[in-house]
Design a protein around this motif. Structure first.
Motif, PDB file in Angstrom:
ATOM      1  N   ILE A  61       0.808  -1.222   0.000  1.00  0.00           N
ATOM      2  CA  ILE A  61       0.000   0.000   0.000  1.00  0.00           C
ATOM      3  C   ILE A  61       0.846   1.280   0.000  1.00  0.00           C
ATOM      4  CG2 ILE A  61      -2.026  -1.076   1.048  1.00  0.00           C
ATOM      5  CD1 ILE A  61      -1.160   0.120   3.736  1.00  0.00           C
ATOM      6  N   MET A  62       2.139   1.179   0.362  1.00  0.00           N
ATOM      7  CA  MET A  62       2.996   2.373   0.393  1.00  0.00           C
ATOM      8  C   MET A  62       4.438   1.990   0.106  1.00  0.00           C
ATOM      9  SD  MET A  62       1.692   4.130   3.950  1.00  0.00           S
ATOM     10  CE  MET A  62      -0.046   3.968   4.393  1.00  0.00           C
ATOM     11  N   ILE A  63       5.174   2.924  -0.449  1.00  0.00           N
ATOM     12  CA  ILE A  63       6.619   2.745  -0.631  1.00  0.00           C
ATOM     13  C   ILE A  63       7.323   4.010  -0.155  1.00  0.00           C
ATOM     14  CG2 ILE A  63       6.492   1.084  -2.523  1.00  0.00           C
ATOM     15  CD1 ILE A  63       6.974   3.404  -4.459  1.00  0.00           C
ATOM     16  N   GLY A  64       8.569   3.844   0.273  1.00  0.00           N
ATOM     17  CA  GLY A  64       9.321   4.994   0.739  1.00  0.00           C
ATOM     18  C   GLY A  64      10.782   4.650   0.913  1.00  0.00           C
ATOM     19  N   ASN A  65      11.468   5.459   1.704  1.00  0.00           N
ATOM     20  CA  ASN A  65      12.899   5.306   1.907  1.00  0.00           C
ATOM     21  C   ASN A  65      13.215   5.603   3.363  1.00  0.00           C
ATOM     22  OD1 ASN A  65      15.812   6.437   1.966  1.00  0.00           O
ATOM     23  ND2 ASN A  65      15.662   5.479  -0.056  1.00  0.00           N
ATOM     24  N   ILE A  66      13.976   4.698   3.995  1.00  0.00           N
ATOM     25  CA  ILE A  66      14.394   4.901   5.386  1.00  0.00           C
ATOM     26  C   ILE A  66      15.903   4.717   5.468  1.00  0.00           C
ATOM     27  CG2 ILE A  66      14.221   4.078   7.765  1.00  0.00           C
ATOM     28  CD1 ILE A  66      11.400   3.130   7.136  1.00  0.00           C
ATOM     29  N   GLU A  67      16.593   5.765   5.818  1.00  0.00           N
ATOM     30  CA  GLU A  67      18.054   5.741   5.947  1.00  0.00           C
ATOM     31  C   GLU A  67      18.727   5.167   4.693  1.00  0.00           C
ATOM     32  OE1 GLU A  67      19.574   4.201   9.633  1.00  0.00           O
ATOM     33  OE2 GLU A  67      17.826   4.902  10.757  1.00  0.00           O
ATOM     34  N   GLY A  68      18.232   5.576   3.538  1.00  0.00           N
ATOM     35  CA  GLY A  68      18.820   5.148   2.277  1.00  0.00           C
ATOM     36  C   GLY A  68      18.381   3.783   1.791  1.00  0.00           C
ATOM     37  N   ARG A  69      17.475   3.146   2.510  1.00  0.00           N
ATOM     38  CA  ARG A  69      17.003   1.825   2.111  1.00  0.00           C
ATOM     39  C   ARG A  69      15.557   1.916   1.628  1.00  0.00           C
ATOM     40  NH1 ARG A  69      20.384  -2.431   4.451  1.00  0.00           N
ATOM     41  NH2 ARG A  69      18.891  -3.796   3.425  1.00  0.00           N
ATOM     42  N   ARG A  70      15.234   1.135   0.589  1.00  0.00           N
ATOM     43  CA  ARG A  70      13.845   1.053   0.157  1.00  0.00           C
ATOM     44  C   ARG A  70      13.012   0.420   1.271  1.00  0.00           C
ATOM     45  NH1 ARG A  70      10.252   0.374  -4.304  1.00  0.00           N
ATOM     46  NH2 ARG A  70       8.684  -1.235  -3.892  1.00  0.00           N
ATOM     47  N   ALA A  71      11.856   0.995   1.518  1.00  0.00           N
ATOM     48  CA  ALA A  71      10.952   0.467   2.531  1.00  0.00           C
ATOM     49  C   ALA A  71       9.548   0.361   1.943  1.00  0.00           C
ATOM     50  CB  ALA A  71      10.947   1.356   3.769  1.00  0.00           C
ATOM     51  N   GLU A  72       8.806  -0.604   2.418  1.00  0.00           N
ATOM     52  CA  GLU A  72       7.464  -0.862   1.919  1.00  0.00           C
ATOM     53  C   GLU A  72       6.508  -1.045   3.094  1.00  0.00           C
ATOM     54  OE1 GLU A  72       9.172  -3.575  -1.824  1.00  0.00           O
ATOM     55  OE2 GLU A  72       8.226  -4.525  -0.076  1.00  0.00           O
ATOM     56  N   VAL A  73       5.257  -0.650   2.898  1.00  0.00           N
ATOM     57  CA  VAL A  73       4.218  -0.926   3.883  1.00  0.00           C
ATOM     58  C   VAL A  73       3.166  -1.807   3.220  1.00  0.00           C
ATOM     59  CG1 VAL A  73       2.398   0.029   5.347  1.00  0.00           C
ATOM     60  CG2 VAL A  73       4.596   1.213   5.164  1.00  0.00           C
ATOM     61  N   TRP A  74       2.846  -2.911   3.884  1.00  0.00           N
ATOM     62  CA  TRP A  74       1.867  -3.865   3.386  1.00  0.00           C
ATOM     63  C   TRP A  74       0.686  -3.941   4.358  1.00  0.00           C
ATOM     64  CZ3 TRP A  74       2.828  -7.300  -0.919  1.00  0.00           C
ATOM     65  CH2 TRP A  74       4.096  -7.141  -1.504  1.00  0.00           C
ATOM     66  N   SER A  75      -0.493  -4.108   3.812  1.00  0.00           N
ATOM     67  CA  SER A  75      -1.687  -4.370   4.606  1.00  0.00           C
ATOM     68  C   SER A  75      -1.928  -5.882   4.591  1.00  0.00           C
ATOM     69  CB  SER A  75      -2.890  -3.635   4.003  1.00  0.00           C
ATOM     70  OG  SER A  75      -4.073  -3.961   4.704  1.00  0.00           O
ATOM     71  N   ARG A  76      -2.021  -6.486   5.774  1.00  0.00           N
ATOM     72  CA  ARG A  76      -2.062  -7.955   5.857  1.00  0.00           C
ATOM     73  C   ARG A  76      -3.327  -8.451   6.568  1.00  0.00           C
ATOM     74  NH1 ARG A  76       2.973 -10.764   8.707  1.00  0.00           N
ATOM     75  NH2 ARG A  76       3.915 -10.250   6.682  1.00  0.00           N
ATOM     76  N   ILE A  77      -3.881  -9.528   6.049  1.00  0.00           N
ATOM     77  CA  ILE A  77      -4.948 -10.272   6.720  1.00  0.00           C
ATOM     78  C   ILE A  77      -4.432 -11.684   6.954  1.00  0.00           C
ATOM     79  CG2 ILE A  77      -7.329 -11.092   6.632  1.00  0.00           C
ATOM     80  CD1 ILE A  77      -7.906  -8.943   4.559  1.00  0.00           C
TER      81      ILE A  77
END
Length: 229
Positions: A61-77
């Motif tokens: 559901i989202m993508i971004g960057n944390i301290e130079g690393r690719r980061a992702e947010v997932w919605s889980r069931i």
């Protein structure tokens, strides 16, 4: 008259679904803003076995960057084995620059013990650190590598994170159990490391994930340093 009632009923259902969709969308937008991430309109989907409870469905559901690393947010069931219950979670994940088959999970100790009764859990790996093992339950497919990853420094950081999340919960059996339900679980799997916290996208969950993010970066760095020569 019956046709009119039917039409009104359908309109009410459609309105309810639209309100729910709009509410979820707004919550995701607020969470993305709090994290500095970008909402993904049509994210990837995954259907896979859950390590303990049954099966999982999750959507990016989202993508971004944390301290130079690719980061992702997932919605889980998570669907329980009897299919009569399900649990919702929001997952902060970071892809790793390696594959491999190692799996490792770190979750609150008592909650992990309860979930293990569902069966099919990975072997329990005590660290020998009494304070850490009282708070966290570690399971892994590789006890030796898990021990190498969970250095004293990383265990100390995990305990500090736990204290941040549980805050002023009383040091009693009831207080410790209540605190565990506020915590999420760290998981290492092939190509990815993640932290899953109970609940759907919200500003509150965003705050929780922001606290977990530096620790997830540290964990990812440890894993890659161990495996990448």
């Amino acid at each position: 008259m019956e046709a009119f009632i039917f039409i009104v009923g359908i309109a009410a259902i459609a309105g309810g679904w639209y309100w729910l969709w709009r509410s979820n969308n707004q919550a995701q937008q607020r969470m993305a803003s709090a994290l500095g991430f970008e909402v993904v309109a049509q994210g990837a989907e995954e259907r896979r076995p859950d390590p303990v409870l049954g099966r999982q469905y999750q959507r990016l559901i989202m993508i971004g960057n944390i301290e130079g690393r690719r980061a992702e947010v997932w919605s889980r069931i998570v669907y329980y084995r009897n299919r009569k219950r399900q649990a919702l979670a929001t997952v902060l994940a970071m892809p790793l620059g390696l594959s491999g088959e190692l799996r490792l999970r770190i979750q609150p100790a008592r909650l992990g013990q309860m979930l293990a009764f569902f069966g099919n859990d990975q072997p329990y790996i005590p660290t020998g650190d009494a304070e850490f093992d009282r708070v966290f339950r570690v399971t892994s497919t590789d006890a030796e590598t898990a021990a190498r990853l969970l250095t004293p420094e990383l265990r100390s950081e995990l305990l500090a994170f736990q204290r941040q999340i549980t805050g002023d919960m009383p040091d009693s059996a009831a207080g410790r159990v209540a605190g565990e339900f506020l915590m999420g679980a760290f998981e290492l799997e092939p190509g990815r490391i993640s932290y899953a916290v109970p609940g759907t996208a919200s500003e509150r969950v965003a705050g929780h994930l922001k606290l977990a993010a530096p620790l997830l970066v540290t964990f990812a760095t440890h894993v890659e340093a161990l495996f990448i020569v």
